[in-house]
Design a protein around this motif. Structure first.
Motif, PDB file in Angstrom:
ATOM      1  N   GLU A   1      53.164  27.138  27.111  1.00 46.15           N
ATOM      2  CA  GLU A   1      54.439  26.453  27.319  1.00 46.15           C
ATOM      3  C   GLU A   1      55.193  26.991  28.539  1.00 46.15           C
ATOM      4  OE1 GLU A   1      53.719  28.001  24.337  1.00 46.15           O
ATOM      5  OE2 GLU A   1      53.091  26.220  23.225  1.00 46.15           O
ATOM      6  N   ASP A   2      54.949  28.252  28.894  1.00 45.50           N
ATOM      7  CA  ASP A   2      55.640  28.886  30.026  1.00 45.50           C
ATOM      8  C   ASP A   2      54.646  29.760  30.797  1.00 45.50           C
ATOM      9  OD1 ASP A   2      57.646  29.726  31.754  1.00 45.50           O
ATOM     10  OD2 ASP A   2      58.329  31.315  30.401  1.00 45.50           O
ATOM     11  N   PRO A   3      53.691  29.123  31.481  1.00 41.38           N
ATOM     12  CA  PRO A   3      52.642  29.886  32.152  1.00 41.38           C
ATOM     13  C   PRO A   3      53.162  30.639  33.384  1.00 41.38           C
ATOM     14  CG  PRO A   3      52.414  27.566  32.657  1.00 41.38           C
ATOM     15  CD  PRO A   3      53.526  27.682  31.655  1.00 41.38           C
ATOM     16  N   ALA A   4      52.602  31.823  33.606  1.00 49.59           N
ATOM     17  CA  ALA A   4      52.857  32.590  34.823  1.00 49.59           C
ATOM     18  C   ALA A   4      51.808  32.120  35.843  1.00 49.59           C
ATOM     19  CB  ALA A   4      52.755  34.079  34.548  1.00 49.59           C
ATOM     20  N   ILE A   5      52.189  31.185  36.673  1.00 44.80           N
ATOM     21  CA  ILE A   5      51.247  30.479  37.548  1.00 44.80           C
ATOM     22  C   ILE A   5      50.485  31.436  38.466  1.00 44.80           C
ATOM     23  CG2 ILE A   5      51.005  28.729  39.351  1.00 44.80           C
ATOM     24  CD1 ILE A   5      51.710  27.606  36.565  1.00 44.80           C
ATOM     25  N   ALA A   6      51.184  32.316  39.166  1.00 44.14           N
ATOM     26  CA  ALA A   6      50.509  33.224  40.107  1.00 44.14           C
ATOM     27  C   ALA A   6      49.517  34.125  39.382  1.00 44.14           C
ATOM     28  CB  ALA A   6      51.529  34.066  40.862  1.00 44.14           C
ATOM     29  N   GLU A   7      49.871  34.573  38.186  1.00 42.45           N
ATOM     30  CA  GLU A   7      48.966  35.423  37.428  1.00 42.45           C
ATOM     31  C   GLU A   7      47.736  34.646  36.969  1.00 42.45           C
ATOM     32  OE1 GLU A   7      52.215  35.530  37.314  1.00 42.45           O
ATOM     33  OE2 GLU A   7      52.687  37.618  37.739  1.00 42.45           O
ATOM     34  N   CYS A   8      47.932  33.394  36.564  1.00 39.40           N
ATOM     35  CA  CYS A   8      46.789  32.551  36.183  1.00 39.40           C
ATOM     36  C   CYS A   8      45.837  32.381  37.369  1.00 39.40           C
ATOM     37  CB  CYS A   8      47.265  31.179  35.702  1.00 39.40           C
ATOM     38  SG  CYS A   8      48.118  31.185  34.115  1.00 39.40           S
ATOM     39  N   ILE A   9      46.400  32.099  38.537  1.00 34.73           N
ATOM     40  CA  ILE A   9      45.571  31.942  39.728  1.00 34.73           C
ATOM     41  C   ILE A   9      44.837  33.242  40.026  1.00 34.73           C
ATOM     42  CG2 ILE A   9      45.614  31.553  42.218  1.00 34.73           C
ATOM     43  CD1 ILE A   9      48.006  29.625  41.671  1.00 34.73           C
ATOM     44  N   SER A  10      45.534  34.369  39.880  1.00 35.42           N
ATOM     45  CA  SER A  10      44.905  35.667  40.143  1.00 35.42           C
ATOM     46  C   SER A  10      43.714  35.912  39.236  1.00 35.42           C
ATOM     47  CB  SER A  10      45.916  36.804  39.960  1.00 35.42           C
ATOM     48  OG  SER A  10      46.886  36.775  40.966  1.00 35.42           O
ATOM     49  N   VAL A  11      43.857  35.574  37.976  1.00 33.44           N
ATOM     50  CA  VAL A  11      42.763  35.771  37.026  1.00 33.44           C
ATOM     51  C   VAL A  11      41.538  34.961  37.448  1.00 33.44           C
ATOM     52  CG1 VAL A  11      42.014  35.268  34.659  1.00 33.44           C
ATOM     53  CG2 VAL A  11      44.202  36.410  35.057  1.00 33.44           C
ATOM     54  N   LEU A  12      41.759  33.748  37.908  1.00 31.91           N
ATOM     55  CA  LEU A  12      40.648  32.864  38.254  1.00 31.91           C
ATOM     56  C   LEU A  12      40.121  33.068  39.668  1.00 31.91           C
ATOM     57  CD1 LEU A  12      42.092  29.664  36.601  1.00 31.91           C
ATOM     58  CD2 LEU A  12      40.228  31.095  35.737  1.00 31.91           C
ATOM     59  N   ALA A  13      40.948  33.540  40.582  1.00 31.54           N
ATOM     60  CA  ALA A  13      40.551  33.601  41.981  1.00 31.54           C
ATOM     61  C   ALA A  13      40.277  35.009  42.487  1.00 31.54           C
ATOM     62  CB  ALA A  13      41.635  32.962  42.852  1.00 31.54           C
ATOM     63  N   ALA A  14      40.476  36.028  41.667  1.00 32.67           N
ATOM     64  CA  ALA A  14      40.219  37.400  42.118  1.00 32.67           C
ATOM     65  C   ALA A  14      38.783  37.502  42.608  1.00 32.67           C
ATOM     66  CB  ALA A  14      40.462  38.384  40.982  1.00 32.67           C
ATOM     67  N   PRO A  15      38.603  38.144  43.744  1.00 27.10           N
ATOM     68  CA  PRO A  15      37.255  38.192  44.313  1.00 27.10           C
ATOM     69  C   PRO A  15      36.266  38.965  43.461  1.00 27.10           C
ATOM     70  CG  PRO A  15      38.758  39.599  45.543  1.00 27.10           C
ATOM     71  CD  PRO A  15      39.575  38.873  44.528  1.00 27.10           C
ATOM     72  N   ALA A  16      35.070  38.424  43.365  1.00 24.51           N
ATOM     73  CA  ALA A  16      33.968  39.136  42.722  1.00 24.51           C
ATOM     74  C   ALA A  16      33.406  40.129  43.736  1.00 24.51           C
ATOM     75  CB  ALA A  16      32.886  38.146  42.302  1.00 24.51           C
ATOM     76  N   GLN A  17      32.544  41.002  43.301  1.00 17.82           N
ATOM     77  CA  GLN A  17      31.900  41.926  44.223  1.00 17.82           C
ATOM     78  C   GLN A  17      31.058  41.148  45.230  1.00 17.82           C
ATOM     79  OE1 GLN A  17      32.256  45.226  44.537  1.00 17.82           O
ATOM     80  NE2 GLN A  17      33.798  45.167  42.938  1.00 17.82           N
ATOM     81  N   ILE A  18      31.197  41.493  46.494  1.00 17.66           N
ATOM     82  CA  ILE A  18      30.409  40.885  47.557  1.00 17.66           C
ATOM     83  C   ILE A  18      29.524  41.990  48.126  1.00 17.66           C
ATOM     84  CG2 ILE A  18      30.459  39.728  49.798  1.00 17.66           C
ATOM     85  CD1 ILE A  18      33.258  38.669  49.003  1.00 17.66           C
ATOM     86  N   PRO A  19      28.201  41.849  48.066  1.00 20.20           N
ATOM     87  CA  PRO A  19      27.308  42.911  48.542  1.00 20.20           C
ATOM     88  C   PRO A  19      27.626  43.338  49.973  1.00 20.20           C
ATOM     89  CG  PRO A  19      26.053  41.222  47.410  1.00 20.20           C
ATOM     90  CD  PRO A  19      27.463  40.688  47.574  1.00 20.20           C
ATOM     91  N   GLY A  20      27.712  44.632  50.187  1.00 20.93           N
ATOM     92  CA  GLY A  20      27.970  45.171  51.509  1.00 20.93           C
ATOM     93  C   GLY A  20      29.424  45.167  51.916  1.00 20.93           C
ATOM     94  N   CYS A  21      30.303  44.742  51.005  1.00 20.86           N
ATOM     95  CA  CYS A  21      31.733  44.650  51.339  1.00 20.86           C
ATOM     96  C   CYS A  21      32.571  45.451  50.347  1.00 20.86           C
ATOM     97  CB  CYS A  21      32.205  43.200  51.296  1.00 20.86           C
ATOM     98  SG  CYS A  21      31.351  42.132  52.459  1.00 20.86           S
ATOM     99  N   MET A  22      33.722  45.911  50.812  1.00 22.92           N
ATOM    100  CA  MET A  22      34.681  46.617  49.974  1.00 22.92           C
ATOM    101  C   MET A  22      36.004  45.860  50.066  1.00 22.92           C
ATOM    102  SD  MET A  22      35.502  49.223  48.035  1.00 22.92           S
ATOM    103  CE  MET A  22      34.234  50.435  48.312  1.00 22.92           C
ATOM    104  N   PRO A  23      36.443  45.194  48.981  1.00 22.41           N
ATOM    105  CA  PRO A  23      37.718  44.480  49.043  1.00 22.41           C
ATOM    106  C   PRO A  23      38.861  45.467  49.284  1.00 22.41           C
ATOM    107  CG  PRO A  23      36.829  44.453  46.818  1.00 22.41           C
ATOM    108  CD  PRO A  23      35.822  45.119  47.683  1.00 22.41           C
TER     109      PRO A  23
END
Length: 111
Positions: free
Chosen positions: A59-81
């Protein structure tokens, strides 16, 4: 802002930093919340209370946090976020480290 660690290059070449940017428009906050909640619920040890504390309620979603959960980068070989954040189009930072850490822990646990 979340700093994961120093950039290291073990291949013998030089390290180069890159910025990756994408912009999205939220058309259905409830659908976004449901997807983020589903991902968080698959995190071992996370309770329903933890989910709502992290991304709000349907009913009252925290939009930026929802996006963060779904869009946070996965591990990329050879890279350090180095940094991940979600900003409203007006440039105000809304979400960062804690949600990213939860999302990365969930991705590690689920695969």
């Amino acid at each position: 802002m979340m700093v994961v660690g120093d950039v290291r290059n073990t291949s013998g070449g030089s390290s180069t930093a890159f910025d990756v940017t994408f912009t999205l428009t939220v058309h259905d906050a409830r659908l976004l919340w449901a997807a983020a909640a589903d991902r968080l619920r698959r995190t071992p040890g996370l309770t329903e209370e933890d989910v709502e504390e992290t991304i709000g309620t349907v009913e009252d979603p925290a939009i930026a946090e929802c996006i963060s959960v779904l869009a946070a980068p996965a591990q990329i070989p050879g890279c350090m976020p180095e940094r991940f954040e979600v900003r409203e189009a007006n440039g105000v930072a809304r979400s960062g480290g804690t949600v990213v850490q939860l999302a990365q822990a969930q991705r590690t646990a689920v695969g």
